[in-house]
Design an enzyme around this catalytic site. Structure first.
Site, PDB file in Angstrom:
ATOM      1  N   CYS A 153       0.810  -1.228   0.000  1.00 39.41           N
ATOM      2  CA  CYS A 153       0.000   0.000   0.000  1.00 39.41           C
ATOM      3  C   CYS A 153       0.848   1.285   0.000  1.00 39.41           C
ATOM      4  O   CYS A 153       0.513   2.253  -0.690  1.00 39.41           O
ATOM      5  CB  CYS A 153      -0.973   0.004   1.174  1.00 39.41           C
ATOM      6  SG  CYS A 153      -0.222  -0.488   2.726  1.00 39.41           S
ATOM      7  N   HIS A 245      -2.460   6.743   4.163  1.00 38.17           N
ATOM      8  CA  HIS A 245      -1.025   6.844   4.462  1.00 38.17           C
ATOM      9  C   HIS A 245      -0.490   8.176   3.910  1.00 38.17           C
ATOM     10  O   HIS A 245      -0.724   8.507   2.748  1.00 38.17           O
ATOM     11  CB  HIS A 245      -0.244   5.714   3.772  1.00 38.17           C
ATOM     12  CG  HIS A 245      -0.541   4.334   4.294  1.00 38.17           C
ATOM     13  ND1 HIS A 245      -1.263   4.086   5.435  1.00 38.17           N
ATOM     14  CD2 HIS A 245      -0.156   3.111   3.819  1.00 38.17           C
ATOM     15  CE1 HIS A 245      -1.327   2.775   5.643  1.00 38.17           C
ATOM     16  NE2 HIS A 245      -0.671   2.163   4.675  1.00 38.17           N
TER      17      HIS A 245
HETATM   18  N1  LIG Z   1      -4.797  -3.332   5.256  1.00 36.09           N
HETATM   19  C1  LIG Z   1      -4.192  -2.723   4.243  1.00 36.09           C
HETATM   20  O1  LIG Z   1      -4.239  -1.485   4.101  1.00 36.09           O
HETATM   21  C2  LIG Z   1      -3.447  -3.539   3.221  1.00 36.09           C
HETATM   22  C3  LIG Z   1      -2.956  -2.872   2.111  1.00 36.09           C
HETATM   23  C4  LIG Z   1      -2.251  -3.590   1.138  1.00 36.09           C
HETATM   24  C5  LIG Z   1      -2.071  -4.944   1.294  1.00 36.09           C
HETATM   25  N2  LIG Z   1      -2.556  -5.583   2.402  1.00 36.09           N
HETATM   26  C6  LIG Z   1      -2.359  -7.029   2.478  1.00 36.09           C
HETATM   27  O2  LIG Z   1      -3.637  -7.649   2.320  1.00 36.09           O
HETATM   28  C7  LIG Z   1      -3.691  -8.855   3.089  1.00 36.09           C
HETATM   29  C8  LIG Z   1      -4.866  -8.778   4.049  1.00 36.09           C
HETATM   30  O3  LIG Z   1      -4.685  -7.693   4.925  1.00 36.09           O
HETATM   31  P1  LIG Z   1      -5.818  -7.216   5.934  1.00 36.09           P
HETATM   32  O4  LIG Z   1      -5.352  -5.893   6.419  1.00 36.09           O
HETATM   33  O5  LIG Z   1      -7.149  -7.330   5.313  1.00 36.09           O
HETATM   34  O6  LIG Z   1      -5.664  -8.319   7.109  1.00 36.09           O
HETATM   35  P2  LIG Z   1      -6.762  -8.798   8.196  1.00 36.09           P
HETATM   36  O7  LIG Z   1      -7.699  -7.699   8.501  1.00 36.09           O
HETATM   37  O8  LIG Z   1      -5.977  -9.396   9.294  1.00 36.09           O
HETATM   38  O9  LIG Z   1      -7.574  -9.980   7.425  1.00 36.09           O
HETATM   39  C9  LIG Z   1      -6.999 -11.218   7.162  1.00 36.09           C
HETATM   40  C10 LIG Z   1      -7.993 -12.105   6.438  1.00 36.09           C
HETATM   41  O10 LIG Z   1      -7.367 -13.368   6.163  1.00 36.09           O
HETATM   42  C11 LIG Z   1      -8.130 -14.419   6.767  1.00 36.09           C
HETATM   43  N3  LIG Z   1      -7.263 -15.459   7.325  1.00 36.09           N
HETATM   44  C12 LIG Z   1      -6.415 -15.369   8.385  1.00 36.09           C
HETATM   45  N4  LIG Z   1      -5.816 -16.568   8.619  1.00 36.09           N
HETATM   46  C13 LIG Z   1      -6.300 -17.407   7.687  1.00 36.09           C
HETATM   47  C14 LIG Z   1      -6.093 -18.806   7.432  1.00 36.09           C
HETATM   48  N5  LIG Z   1      -5.259 -19.552   8.170  1.00 36.09           N
HETATM   49  N6  LIG Z   1      -6.748 -19.364   6.379  1.00 36.09           N
HETATM   50  C15 LIG Z   1      -7.595 -18.623   5.613  1.00 36.09           C
HETATM   51  N7  LIG Z   1      -7.856 -17.317   5.827  1.00 36.09           N
HETATM   52  C16 LIG Z   1      -7.206 -16.706   6.854  1.00 36.09           C
HETATM   53  C17 LIG Z   1      -8.919 -13.754   7.866  1.00 36.09           C
HETATM   54  O11 LIG Z   1     -10.066 -14.561   8.120  1.00 36.09           O
HETATM   55  P3  LIG Z   1     -10.716 -14.767   9.601  1.00 36.09           P
HETATM   56  O12 LIG Z   1     -11.565 -13.541   9.853  1.00 36.09           O
HETATM   57  O13 LIG Z   1     -11.526 -15.995   9.442  1.00 36.09           O
HETATM   58  O14 LIG Z   1      -9.579 -14.885  10.562  1.00 36.09           O
HETATM   59  C18 LIG Z   1      -9.254 -12.416   7.225  1.00 36.09           C
HETATM   60  O15 LIG Z   1     -10.337 -12.579   6.344  1.00 36.09           O
HETATM   61  C19 LIG Z   1      -2.327  -8.983   3.778  1.00 36.09           C
HETATM   62  O16 LIG Z   1      -1.486  -9.793   2.992  1.00 36.09           O
HETATM   63  C20 LIG Z   1      -1.838  -7.546   3.811  1.00 36.09           C
HETATM   64  O17 LIG Z   1      -0.428  -7.459   3.864  1.00 36.09           O
HETATM   65  C21 LIG Z   1      -3.238  -4.904   3.366  1.00 36.09           C
END
Ligand SMILES: NC(=O)c1ccc[n+]([C@@H]2O[C@H](COP(=O)([O-])OP(=O)(O)OC[C@H]3O[C@@H](n4cnc5c(N)ncnc54)[C@H](OP(=O)(O)O)[C@@H]3O)[C@@H](O)[C@H]2O)c1
Length: 352
Positions: A153, A245
């Site tokens: 991001c 950001h």
């Molecule tokens: N947040 C940002 O601004 C942003 C920006 C760019 C990229 N990213 C990337 O996008 C990805 C997701 O980020 P996020 O911020 O959305 O994270 P998050 O809020 O922690 O969400 C993680 C997701 O993955 C699922 N998950 C976790 N463990 C799992 C498992 N063992 N098997 C299957 N599903 C699983 C979770 O499901 P449950 O609810 O069932 O646990 C949830 O749906 C990451 O790789 C992050 O680096 C994030």
């Protein structure tokens, strides 16, 4: 485009997954078919599996949808999908996306495959020609599907501003980020750690910013991407802001353009999404603010429905050549909006 493509979202309950759901409501080309997350959520209705954090209401038809496990068998059983958006945690995304990529087009927000030689690290305005890695990848791997990735991001908004600076001979970049809490996912950073505080460390973030930009701004030579020849030094901080950001950027250029010429380059920057009029393309990828105290996350993150990068405080620098501030909405332009724009580019080119 008449028939809507059916999509699955992996990581649908997380911060980025929720943003995917919000942005896909009423999308002219894509329709949500399957929602997948961890086994903690699988088997529940979506409304019971997630803590909905978006500003708009949870769409009723999504609220009642079942959540399934994020594996190929469970997703394939749950519905016939044409493409997959992945917002899985980085460590898990590697093997899971590899399984999906063998069968489906995968648009990934995770870091696992970003630097693989045959995987595009795509920003549709900046390097749409890198899509040409896809046939090479499919041949290399013998896959029916493929994986394409969006950058980190903090990288996306920075790379969008660096692209127009390339014409002046970009040599060195120093960037210091002030990153929002939603960037850490949900529940993310504990409130007692961040209230009244700034945390001067985000795991693996500086490494991503320092290595991804050269691939994104690199040249596709028909076989692979040759990395652009400049260096970046990044220093990343977590701040007490919900979304958006803010980055303080210092760039050294070969030539010595005036502030007005740089401002003009930012303002005039447009890419293939604008030419193709893709549904999520902002009219202006970069919006320049002239006020001395902008951009600010609270006021500027929703510019261009969260898809524009807002630049301000462009000024000469006594050590480097120019310095400026840039701001991007991390879960829209930095995440779900970026994935959707990439998928729109593929759809417009008939690749999904
Ligand atoms: N947040 C940002 O601004 C942003 C920006 C760019 C990229 N990213 C990337 O996008 C990805 C997701 O980020 P996020 O911020 O959305 O994270 P998050 O809020 O922690 O969400 C993680 C997701 O993955 C699922 N998950 C976790 N463990 C799992 C498992 N063992 N098997 C299957 N599903 C699983 C979770 O499901 P449950 O609810 O069932 O646990 C949830 O749906 C990451 O790789 C992050 O680096 C994030």
């Amino acid at each position: 485009m008449s028939l809507k493509r059916k999509v699955a979202i992996l990581g649908a309950t997380g911060a980025v997954g929720q943003r995917f759901i919000q942005l896909l409501q009423g999308h002219p080309w894509f329709k949500i078919e399957v929602l997948a997350a961890s086994e903690r959520s699988a088997g529940k209705k979506y409304k019971d599996a997630c803590n909905w954090l978006m500003e708009s209401n949870l769409p009723p038809e999504v609220a009642e949808m079942p959540v399934v496990n994020a594996d190929v068998d469970s997703v394939s059983k749950a519905g016939k999908v044409d493409l997959v958006f992945s917002s899985l945690p980085g460590d898990l995304a590697g093997p899971v996306e590899t399984q999906f990529g063998a069968e489906y087009p995968v648009f990934s927000k995770a870091s696992a495959h970003r630097m693989a030689k045959d995987v595009p690290l795509l920003i549709p305005e900046v390097n749409p020609d890198h899509v040409a890695l896809i046939p090479i990848q499919k041949k290399n791997r013998g896959w029916k599907g493929f994986i394409t990735t969006d950058p980190n991001c903090s990288t996306i908004q920075l790379a969008i501003t660096l692209k127009p600076l390339m014409q002046f001979g970009l040599k060195q970049v120093i960037v210091s980020t002030m990153q929002a809490l939603s960037g850490a996912g949900y529940p993310g950073v504990a409130s007692l750690d961040i209230i009244d505080n700034v945390i001067p460390f985000i795991s693996k973030e500086e490494e991503k910013v320092e290595e991804e930009n050269q691939k994104i701004l690199g040249t596709f030579n028909g076989k692979e991407v040759q990395k652009a020849n400049f260096v970046i030094s990044a220093s990343c901080n977590r701040v007490h802001v919900k979304d958006g950001h803010l980055e303080s950027v210092f760039a050294k250029l070969d030539s010595n353009p005036s502030v007005e010429e740089i401002e003009e380059a930012f303002r005039n920057f447009k890419g293939e999404p604008q030419r193709l009029k893709l549904p999520s393309a902002p009219e202006k990828p970069i919006v320049v603010r002239k006020e001395p105290n902008r951009p600010q996350p609270r006021y500027d993150r929703d510019e261009g429905k969260g898809m524009s990068v807002v630049v301000g405080r462009i000024r000469k620098d006594p050590i480097m050549t120019v310095k400026y501030m840039c701001l991007g909405h991390n879960t829209v332009r930095g995440a779900a909006g970026a994935g959707i724009l990439s998928a729109e580019l593929f759809a417009a080119k008939g690749l999904v």
